[in-house]
Scaffold this active site. Structure first.
Site, PDB file in Angstrom:
ATOM      1  CG  ASP A 170      -1.593   1.174   1.596  1.00  0.00           C
ATOM      2  OD1 ASP A 170      -2.308   1.655   0.718  1.00  0.00           O
ATOM      3  OD2 ASP A 170      -1.448   1.684   2.729  1.00  0.00           O
ATOM      4  CG  ASP A 220      -2.052   2.674   6.365  1.00  0.00           C
ATOM      5  OD1 ASP A 220      -2.291   2.407   5.162  1.00  0.00           O
ATOM      6  OD2 ASP A 220      -2.268   3.781   6.864  1.00  0.00           O
TER       7      ASP A 220
END
Ligand SMILES: O=P(O)(O)OC[C@H]1O[C@H](O[C@H]2O[C@H](CO)[C@@H](O)[C@H](O)[C@H]2O)[C@H](O)[C@@H](O)[C@@H]1O
Length: 383
Positions: free
Chosen positions: A124, A326
Site C-alpha cells: 500500500d 495500514d
C-alpha cells in the site's frame, strides 16, 4: 483462478465498509458501461431514502466511523490516573502484539515459513511507504524507502496498490520496475501475456517507457460520474474550513484531517447529501478520509488476485504473496491472503486494531526495515 467466469455479485452495504465475508476470488466482475437510469446487473445499488431520519442516522454513523478511523497516538502523561490508563494500554498493546506479532521481531519465524517459496510483494502507499501527513499532496516517500522498495523489487515481483490515482502514486514512487494499481485496485497496469489479458475490462496499452502493458479498469464506465461527483463534493464542502477533495480517477477522497472536530458532522451531512443523488456510488472510510467509490464488486483483494493471475502465479503452490498495508481498504487484501492460507498480511499500525492480517509493523520506518531484511534474507539464501 478463472477471471472470465461471471457469478452473481454480492450486495455491498454502506454501513459495513469492510466486507466481512470470507470468500475466495470470485471473478464476478461484469463488464462496465456508463451507469444509466435502468439499473443493470453490473451495478450493486444501495437503496437510499431521499430525506429525513435515515439521513441523520447515516450521517451520525459516519461521524462515529470518522472518529474511529484514525485513533490518536498514545499520550505520554505523568499523573497517577493516567499512569494506570497507560499501564492498561500497555497490556492491551501486548495482547494485541501476541495476536499480530511483529514481522520484524518474528522475522526468523516468518522467513522459515517462506523458505523455498517465491515471494510476491504487494505494498500500500499512504501510511505504509510514506508517513501520514496533513497535506495529501506532500506525502512523499523518503529516498531510503525508495531504495528499499527498489532493492526488494529486484528480488521479488512487487506491486503498489493504492487508493490514489495510479498516475499520482507513480509520481510519488517513481520506480519503473514495479506494477501499479490505483483507485483501490480499479486501475491496474500489469504485464501482458496471461489469461487476464482477455478479461472484458482489459486493454492493451503502453507504459511511460513504451513497454506493452495490460490496462485493467473495471470501473471505466464511472469516469464521467466520478468527475461530476468530485465537482459537486468540492462545491458542497468549500465553506468548511480544512476540507480537501482529491480526485483519484475512479474514486474521490474527501479529507477531513484538517477540519475542526465540531465540523465533522457537517462534512458527513454534506457528503451524504451529494451521494443521495448517486445510487451507483458508495462510501468507505480511510484514515480521516471519506472515500467515494463505484458500487462494483472489486477491491484491493481482487486486485491482488488479478495481479497474481497476470503474473502467471495464481496457481503456483510455491508462491507466497505478502501484502503490507495500514488502513481499512487493505483488509480486503488481508482476507484474500488469509483464505486458503494463500499468503501473509502485515498490518502497519502503532495502535491496537482488529485486522485480518497475520503480522504487524508499527510504522513506515519498520516497513523499510522489513523490506531490507527480506532482501538480505533472499540474498543470503541464494548464496
Ligand atoms: O491506499 P492508500 O495508498 O493508503 O491511500 C489511501 C488514501 O491515502 C491518502 O490519504 C491518507 O494519507 C494522506 C497523506 O499522508 C493524509 O493526509 C490523509 O489524511 C490520509 O487519509 C490519499 O490522499 C487518499 O486519496 C487515499 O485514498
Amino acid at each position: 483462478m478463472d477471471l472470465k467466469s461471471n457469478h452473481a455479485s454480492p450486495v455491498l452495504t454502506e454501513t459495513s465498509p469492510i466486507n466481512k465475508s470470507r470468500r475466495g476470488l470470485r471473478a464476478n466482475l461484469l463488464p462496465c458501461s456508463a451507469p444509466s437510469a435502468a439499473v443493470s446487473p453490473l451495478y450493486l445499488t444501495i437503496p437510499r431514502k431521499k430525506n429525513g431520519i435515515l439521513d441523520d442516522v447515516r450521517s451520525a454513523a459516519w461521524v462515529d466511523a470518522m472518529k474511529s478511523s484514525s485513533p490518536p497516538p498514545k499520550m505520554i502523561t505523568k499523573d497517577i490516573t493516567n499512569d494506570v490508563e497507560a499501564a492498561e494500554a500497555d497490556v492491551a498493546d501486548q495482547i494485541w502484539m501476541q495476536k499480530y506479532p511483529s514481522a520484524l521481531l518474528f522475522f526468523e519465524k516468518f522467513a522459515n515459513s517462506a523458505k523455498g517459496k517465491r515471494i510476491v510483494l504487494f505494498l500500500d502507499y499512504d501510511g505504509t511507504l510514506s508517513p501520514i501527513v496533513e497535506n495529501p499532496d506532500c506525502a512523499f516517500m523518503s529516498e531510503s524507502m525508495r531504495a528499499a522498495v527498489e532493492e526488494a523489487a529486484k528480488c521479488f515481483p512487487t506491486a503498489i496498490i493504492s487508493g490514489r490515482s495510479r498516475d499520482k502514486v507513480f509520481e510519488f514512487v517513481g520506480l519503473t520496475e514495479l506494477y501499479y494499481a490505483g483507485s483501490h485496485g480499479m486501475d491496474i497496469m500489469g504485464p501482458v501475456g496471461s489469461s487476464s489479458d482477455d478479461h472484458p475490462n482489459s486493454i492493451r496499452s503502453t507504459d511511460k517507457q513504451g513497454k506493452e502493458v495490460n490496462l485493467f479498469q473495471p470501473a471505466s464506465g464511472f469516469l464521467t460520474t466520478i468527475g461530476k461527483v468530485c465537482a459537486s463534493l468540492v462545491e458542497a464542502t468549500e465553506e468548511i474550513e480544512g476540507v480537501t477533495v482529491e480526485n483519484n480517477k475512479f474514486c474521490v477522497s474527501v479529507h477531513y484531517r484538517n477540519v475542526d472536530h465540531k465540523d465533522w458532522k457537517e462534512v458527513a451531512a454534506r457528503v451524504n447529501g451529494i451521494l443521495k443523488e448517486y445510487p451507483h456510488l458508495r462510501l468507505t472510510h480511510g484514515r480521516k478520509v471519506l472515500e467515494v467509490r463505484p458500487v462494483i464488486d472489486w477491491d484491493k483483494g481482487k486486485a491482488v488476485m488479478f495481479l497474481l493471475e497476470s503474473l502467471g502465479l495464481s496457481k503456483c503452490e510455491d508462491v507466497l504473496p505478502i501484502y503490507i498495508g495500514d488502513d481499512r481498504t487493505d483488509e480486503d487484501a488481508f482476507k484474500v491472503l488469509r483464505e486458503g492460507n494463500r499468503g501473509y498480511g502485515i498490518l502497519v499500525s502503532s495502535v491496537p486494531k482488529e485486522s485480518s492480517a497475520d503480522y504487524s509493523l508499527r510504522d513506515p520506518s519498520e516497513v523499510m526495515e522489513f523490506l531490507n531484511s527480506l532482501v538480505l534474507w533472499k540474498e543470503s539464501s541464494t548464496l
